[in-house]
Design a protein around this motif. Structure first.
Motif, PDB file in Angstrom:
ATOM      1  N   THR A 198      35.604  47.194  -8.160  1.00 58.23           N
ATOM      2  CA  THR A 198      36.681  46.213  -8.367  1.00 58.23           C
ATOM      3  C   THR A 198      38.025  46.905  -8.532  1.00 58.23           C
ATOM      4  O   THR A 198      39.020  46.519  -7.924  1.00 58.23           O
ATOM      5  N   ILE A 199      38.052  47.954  -9.345  1.00 54.42           N
ATOM      6  CA  ILE A 199      39.309  48.665  -9.602  1.00 54.42           C
ATOM      7  C   ILE A 199      39.822  49.333  -8.334  1.00 54.42           C
ATOM      8  O   ILE A 199      41.009  49.225  -7.985  1.00 54.42           O
ATOM      9  N   LEU A 215      40.917  46.820 -18.885  1.00 54.81           N
ATOM     10  CA  LEU A 215      39.529  47.058 -18.455  1.00 54.81           C
ATOM     11  C   LEU A 215      38.721  45.758 -18.572  1.00 54.81           C
ATOM     12  O   LEU A 215      37.917  45.443 -17.677  1.00 54.81           O
ATOM     13  N   THR A 216      38.963  45.001 -19.635  1.00 49.95           N
ATOM     14  CA  THR A 216      38.280  43.705 -19.790  1.00 49.95           C
ATOM     15  C   THR A 216      38.584  42.787 -18.615  1.00 49.95           C
ATOM     16  O   THR A 216      37.706  42.079 -18.107  1.00 49.95           O
ATOM     17  N   THR A 217      39.837  42.803 -18.181  1.00 45.30           N
ATOM     18  CA  THR A 217      40.238  41.991 -17.022  1.00 45.30           C
ATOM     19  C   THR A 217      39.403  42.359 -15.797  1.00 45.30           C
ATOM     20  O   THR A 217      38.886  41.490 -15.084  1.00 45.30           O
ATOM     21  N   TYR A 218      39.265  43.650 -15.538  1.00 43.80           N
ATOM     22  CA  TYR A 218      38.469  44.104 -14.387  1.00 43.80           C
ATOM     23  C   TYR A 218      36.987  43.717 -14.546  1.00 43.80           C
ATOM     24  O   TYR A 218      36.326  43.368 -13.564  1.00 43.80           O
ATOM     25  N   ASN A 229      42.678  60.209 -13.068  1.00 48.20           N
ATOM     26  CA  ASN A 229      43.944  60.034 -13.790  1.00 48.20           C
ATOM     27  C   ASN A 229      44.124  58.615 -14.329  1.00 48.20           C
ATOM     28  O   ASN A 229      45.186  58.284 -14.857  1.00 48.20           O
ATOM     29  N   LEU A 230      43.090  57.800 -14.166  1.00 47.58           N
ATOM     30  CA  LEU A 230      43.207  56.401 -14.583  1.00 47.58           C
ATOM     31  C   LEU A 230      43.403  56.306 -16.097  1.00 47.58           C
ATOM     32  O   LEU A 230      42.661  56.910 -16.865  1.00 47.58           O
ATOM     33  N   ASN A 231      44.392  55.530 -16.486  1.00 49.54           N
ATOM     34  CA  ASN A 231      44.669  55.349 -17.912  1.00 49.54           C
ATOM     35  C   ASN A 231      44.982  53.879 -18.141  1.00 49.54           C
ATOM     36  O   ASN A 231      46.099  53.433 -17.904  1.00 49.54           O
ATOM     37  N   LYS A 234      35.097  57.409 -15.535  1.00 52.69           N
ATOM     38  CA  LYS A 234      35.483  58.814 -15.280  1.00 52.69           C
ATOM     39  C   LYS A 234      34.268  59.646 -14.851  1.00 52.69           C
ATOM     40  O   LYS A 234      34.422  60.636 -14.133  1.00 52.69           O
ATOM     41  N   THR A 235      33.077  59.233 -15.283  1.00 56.08           N
ATOM     42  CA  THR A 235      31.890  60.012 -14.889  1.00 56.08           C
ATOM     43  C   THR A 235      31.616  59.917 -13.389  1.00 56.08           C
ATOM     44  O   THR A 235      30.839  60.700 -12.847  1.00 56.08           O
ATOM     45  N   PHE A 236      32.245  58.929 -12.713  1.00 57.19           N
ATOM     46  CA  PHE A 236      32.025  58.769 -11.276  1.00 57.19           C
ATOM     47  C   PHE A 236      32.962  59.620 -10.427  1.00 57.19           C
ATOM     48  O   PHE A 236      32.859  59.619  -9.200  1.00 57.19           O
TER      49      PHE A 236
END
Length: 972
Positions: free
Chosen positions: A816-817, A880-883, A872-874, A933-935
């Motif tokens: 989604t992101i 995050l809830t929205t996604y 670098n996603l912050n 981030k683990t992905f």
């Protein structure tokens, strides 16, 4: 209780009536202050719909209605982010969210089961259409519409824009060019002569001021059509619309009248051209289309007859004009073409023919029509044609959000100042037409509307080699001349406007802007995945899956035949076979009679082939040949009898007929390739590394298309071998062993199916077989597929399980992101493509795609930087809830009853349990930023494997030849 004549929050109720056909109470309102029209359909459906539409007749082909549709969703008075539309998609529980440009109207529909979400979406759309940011931010027009792109004085100037590139893709299709030409030929004095979507050759003539003027003129409540559907609180909805929006406006006189085309005194003729690549043959590649204006869409009989006559004359296998034209060898494919608008038209198209057959084409059509009028039409053919249209109406075109279809049906009369309910109350019209079967009504309709109707046209579309290259050269020269005409100061002004656009695109929305977007919380989300009712009954070699779901008394039956015993070299023959069944003679009757029997007694019997992956391993997969059928009540027994006849008594021997059907099959594939180019490229790249996708590619991908092309090349010489292979597959495929019967409907109909099952199973092949182990090797083909398309479809992918990673539901949030943020921003907003996305599934596939993309290598670089973006996603917990909520909406899409039965069956075959479904949902809901981030190494390694496929413009691919291992012509 509502009362006629009363005013509810500014809306006066002028009509209330029950519509039994759609189980709704219809209320028609007029807004007193502005004259806005509103239709409300009250019923028990919790999938609520809101839509606002405007009458938007274009006066040229610059695509201004389409460009405005894109632009108003890019920021408004209350919702100040760059793209509130995308922000809502990221975090809404919507079941439908889109906007649509038609030839004479623009629609903004939304749907949601969640009331809070419904009001949020409705408010965003109302603010967008009435108070868009387009007046303050010209860069919106530049990005979504078109602009001159240049960043340094030395650079060449280019055209750029999302709609510009979308329509470049649309105009790659000869069928699109044909449709445009038919509009010009039949309605030369009306808005239907123009392309409301925009002709790419004309789009750059649209000025920013003309764009704003169009919005000022048409986007006013006095020119609006508002639609509400479902079990929502209508008073609350009316109050919201009036108090927050309509009460701010006064009534205005808006001339949006849709002009009627006066009848012709003689037939019109138009010739146009479509591009083919330099390597393609232009022999027998023309289109001929004979078209007739039938009347007005406000008349309910004319409205239904446009579709009925299409089935009767051309659509059905028994259709007499189709048969007559094919018998004379005029065209490899014959199909109907209809247009909506105020005055519906019906056309007969011959595809892949030559222009010198025009007179013969015309002569055969009129000879056949005259014969039908003088000798009468087969009543079974009329009955079958009416039945097809009736099923379509009763099932709302099988579209899962029914309210959207009802909105469109209402507008097909309402927009032209007719009764908005007339096409929803279809029983009366259908019954009238049925009662007229033996009265000569259908013969008289053909005589009046076709034989004696001078308001008609002949449209010829011819292939032209190098047309694309010629246009490209002319465009480059035009832009070069334009640049020469500019002063240094004007060039620098252009450069600065592009830099300003890029700064806007590169700048994240401020926290204040983000705060304006309405949000849901996790408390609005259903934590439990809804199970689909499924009873599993094992009977010897057969499994029965019963889905007791309300279907409005339609019984849906799907037979899933195991085809894992078919030899590897015969895999494509399975798809060839299903293209024949129901369209060739059986031992009991000729195909023309068979076709009528099917549609008189059923809603259709259709065939499909696919394979289902084991839930977590694409090396284990289950190939299936599927028979889908539906019927009502006592017709169930007849349906079972017809299924048995099709799968055990078809005669695969009529060479002429089989060749015709193969040609038609090839034609239909070609018609869909550019509309689904992203799917073609993504499926192709997946086949390089996935055994199951390689099987699918052989079965119905590009491998199959090329196989079919080769079969047609050598058919006359090798027909004995081809027919022998088809018969071999036919005898093996319909086997009782491992058969799954899936039923969706009520208990009474299930019992009828169960008791009549022997009708089908008793004649099936019962020979035991062992599944064949196919040997599909991983192969990094990395093809550039050369075509006459004006744009690209770019895909990269791999299987992350081969790299040592495991699937997690959090990957859906990652998808989604990446799809709705990073890829959307980089490939669509900045790159000008129409769309882009990424898929990750439980078997390990990670596949990216772009749609109608002007770029190639730039898009690949965007894919290659996805890992950096996530690294670098912050984002805040709220973002995050929205996604997460947006991801849940993808897990809970709107579905028809039959679709629910099919989903449950597909899960059963793949071994997916309700626990698996719930586990994925739980992992989505529990996703944290550190999980995403683990992905990073997974994405990085998958993209570095560098498995790539691009379908696109021949010249563009050749310019980037170094990226590919081989270049392949799409049409060989």
């Amino acid at each position: 209780m509502f009362k006629l004549g009363n005013i509810y929050y500014g809306f006066k109720l002028i009509e209330e009536t029950e519509i039994k056909e759609i189980q709704s109470i219809a209320r028609i309102f007029i807004h007193e202050r502005t004259g806005a029209k509103l239709l409300h359909l009250k019923n028990d459906d919790d999938n609520k719909v809101f839509s606002i539409g405007f009458r938007t007749p274009p006066s040229d082909s610059t695509g201004v209605p389409h460009i405005i549709e894109h632009c108003v969703l890019s920021g408004s008075r209350k919702y100040t982010t760059k793209e509130p539309f995308m922000d809502m998609i990221k975090g809404s529980l919507q079941t439908f969210l889109n906007a649509m440009t038609f030839s004479d109207k623009t629609l903004y529909p939304i749907a949601s089961r969640n009331e809070k979400d419904f009001f949020n979406l409705m408010d965003v759309y109302l603010d967008a259409v009435f108070y868009p940011k387009i007046y303050e931010i010209p860069e919106i027009f530049m990005q979504e519409g078109w602009h001159y792109e240049i960043f340094s004085e030395e650079e060449k100037i280019r055209y750029k824009g999302v709609v510009y590139n979308e329509m470049q893709g649309a105009y790659s299709s000869p069928e699109r060019i044909l449709g445009e030409a038919i509009g010009k030929s039949l309605y030369p004095d009306t808005c239907y002569q123009y392309s409301s979507g925009g002709n790419p050759d004309v789009i750059p003539e649209l000025t920013y001021d003309d764009f704003l003027d169009f919005h000022r003129k048409f986007y006013h409540p006095s020119n609006s059509y508002i639609f509400l559907y479902g079990n929502g609180n209508i008073e609350k909805q009316l109050k919201h619309i009036d108090e927050n929006y309509l009460s701010n406006f006064d009534k205005a006189q808006i001339d949006s009248t849709i002009k009627i085309q006066m009848p012709f005194s003689s037939r019109n003729e138009i010739i146009d051209y479509y591009p083919i690549s330099s390597e393609e043959s232009d022999e027998n590649r023309s289109y001929l289309s004979l078209n007739f204006v039938l009347g007005k869409n406000t008349d309910p009989e004319t409205y239904l007859m446009a579709n009925i006559i299409g089935q009767l004359l051309v659509g059905l296998e028994a259709a007499p004009i189709k048969k007559a034209l094919l018998d004379e060898g005029i065209g490899e494919d014959i199909f109907p073409i209809t247009s909506g608008g105020f005055q519906p038209s019906f056309g007969i198209v011959a595809k892949n023919t030559s222009t010198d057959r025009k007179k013969q084409f015309e002569k055969i059509i009129f000879k056949t029509l005259t014969h039908l009028v003088e000798n009468g039409i087969d009543r079974n053919l009329i009955e079958a044609s009416i039945n097809i249209v009736e099923y379509d109406l009763r099932e709302a075109s099988r579209f899962p959000t029914k309210g959207i279809i009802y909105n469109m049906l209402s507008l097909d009369s309402w927009l032209y100042d007719g009764d908005p309910l007339v096409h929803l109350q279809f029983d009366k019209t259908l019954n009238q037409l049925k009662s007229n079967i033996d009265t000569g009504y259908f013969e008289n309709f053909i005589k009046e509307k076709m034989i004696n109707n001078p308001h008609s046209s002949m449209v010829i579309i011819e292939p032209k080699k190098e047309l694309g290259a010629e246009k490209q050269r002319a465009l480059e020269e035009k832009l070069e001349e334009y640049k020469k005409s500019l002063s240094k100061e004007e060039i620098n002004k252009l450069i600065e406007s592009n830099r300003k656009l890029k700064r806007m695109q590169d700048t994240d929305d401020s926290e204040e802007a983000k705060a304006t977007i309405p949000k849901l919380s996790l408390s609005d989300v259903e934590l439990k995945a809804q199970p689909i009712p499924q009873e599993v009954i094992k009977e010897d070699k057969l499994t029965i899956l019963n889905h007791n779901i309300f279907t409005s008394k339609i019984a849906y039956v799907d037979f899933y035949f195991d085809i894992s015993m078919i030899d590897e070299e015969l895999i494509p023959y399975i798809n060839l076979l299903i293209g024949l069944l129901g369209k060739i003679d059986t031992e009991k009757r000729p195909y023309s009679e068979l076709s009528n029997e099917i549609y008189i007694h059923t809603g259709g019997i259709n065939f499909d082939v696919t394979c289902y992956d084991q839930k977590d391993n694409d090396s284990i997969y289950y190939p299936k040949l599927i028979v889908n059928a539906k019927a009502i009540g006592n017709n169930i027994i007849k349906m079972m009898d017809l299924i048995s006849e099709l799968i055990t008594q078809s005669k695969i021997e009529d060479r002429k007929r089989i060749k015709e059907l193969f040609q038609q099959m090839k034609s239909r594939i070609e018609m869909t390739i550019f509309d689904a180019g992203h799917t073609v490229a993504a499926s192709r790249v997946s086949s390089y590394f996935s055994p199951s996708k390689k099987y699918i590619e052989r079965l119905k991908g590009l491998d199959f298309y090329w196989f079919l092309s080769d079969i047609l090349e050598r058919f006359d010489k090798d027909s004995n071998e081809i027919l022998a292979n088809l018969n071999k597959v036919y005898k093996k495929a319909f086997n009782l062993n491992n058969l799954i019967l899936s039923f969706t409907g009520d208990e009474d109909d299930f019992n009828m199916i169960k008791s009549s099952l022997d009708i089908v199973t008793e004649k099936l092949n019962k020979e035991e077989f062992k599944p064949i182990e196919y040997t599909f090797k991983e192969e990094k083909l990395n093809e550039g597929i050369l075509s006459s398309a004006n744009v690209q479809y770019v895909s990269k992918g791999y299987n992350f399980k081969k790299l040592g990673f495991n699937y997690s539901g959090s990957m859906k949030v990652l998808s989604t992101i990446l799809s709705r943020d990073y890829l959307h921003n980089k490939i669509r907003a900045q790159g000008g493509a129409y769309g882009a996305g990424i898929l990750l599934d439980t078997t390990g596939h990670i596949v990216t795609y772009s749609y109608r993309d002007p770029n190639l290598d730039k898009t690949i670089k965007v894919y290659d930087k996805m890992a950096d973006y996530i690294d670098n996603l912050n984002i805040s917990e709220e973002e995050l809830t929205t996604y997460i909520i947006g991801t849940i909406s993808q897990l809970d899409p709107a579905t028809t009853p039959h679709m629910r039965g099919q989903i449950a069956t597909n899960r059963y075959i793949s071994g997916i349990t309700q626990e698996d479904i719930q586990k994925t949902r739980d992992e989505v809901l529990a996703t944290k930023l550190e999980d995403l981030k683990t992905f990073v190494p997974l994405i990085d390694k998958a993209m570095k494997e560098d498995y790539l496929c691009v379908l696109g413009n021949e010249s563009m691919i050749r310019q980037n030849e170094k990226l590919f291992n081989k270049l392949v012509q799409l049409k060989k």
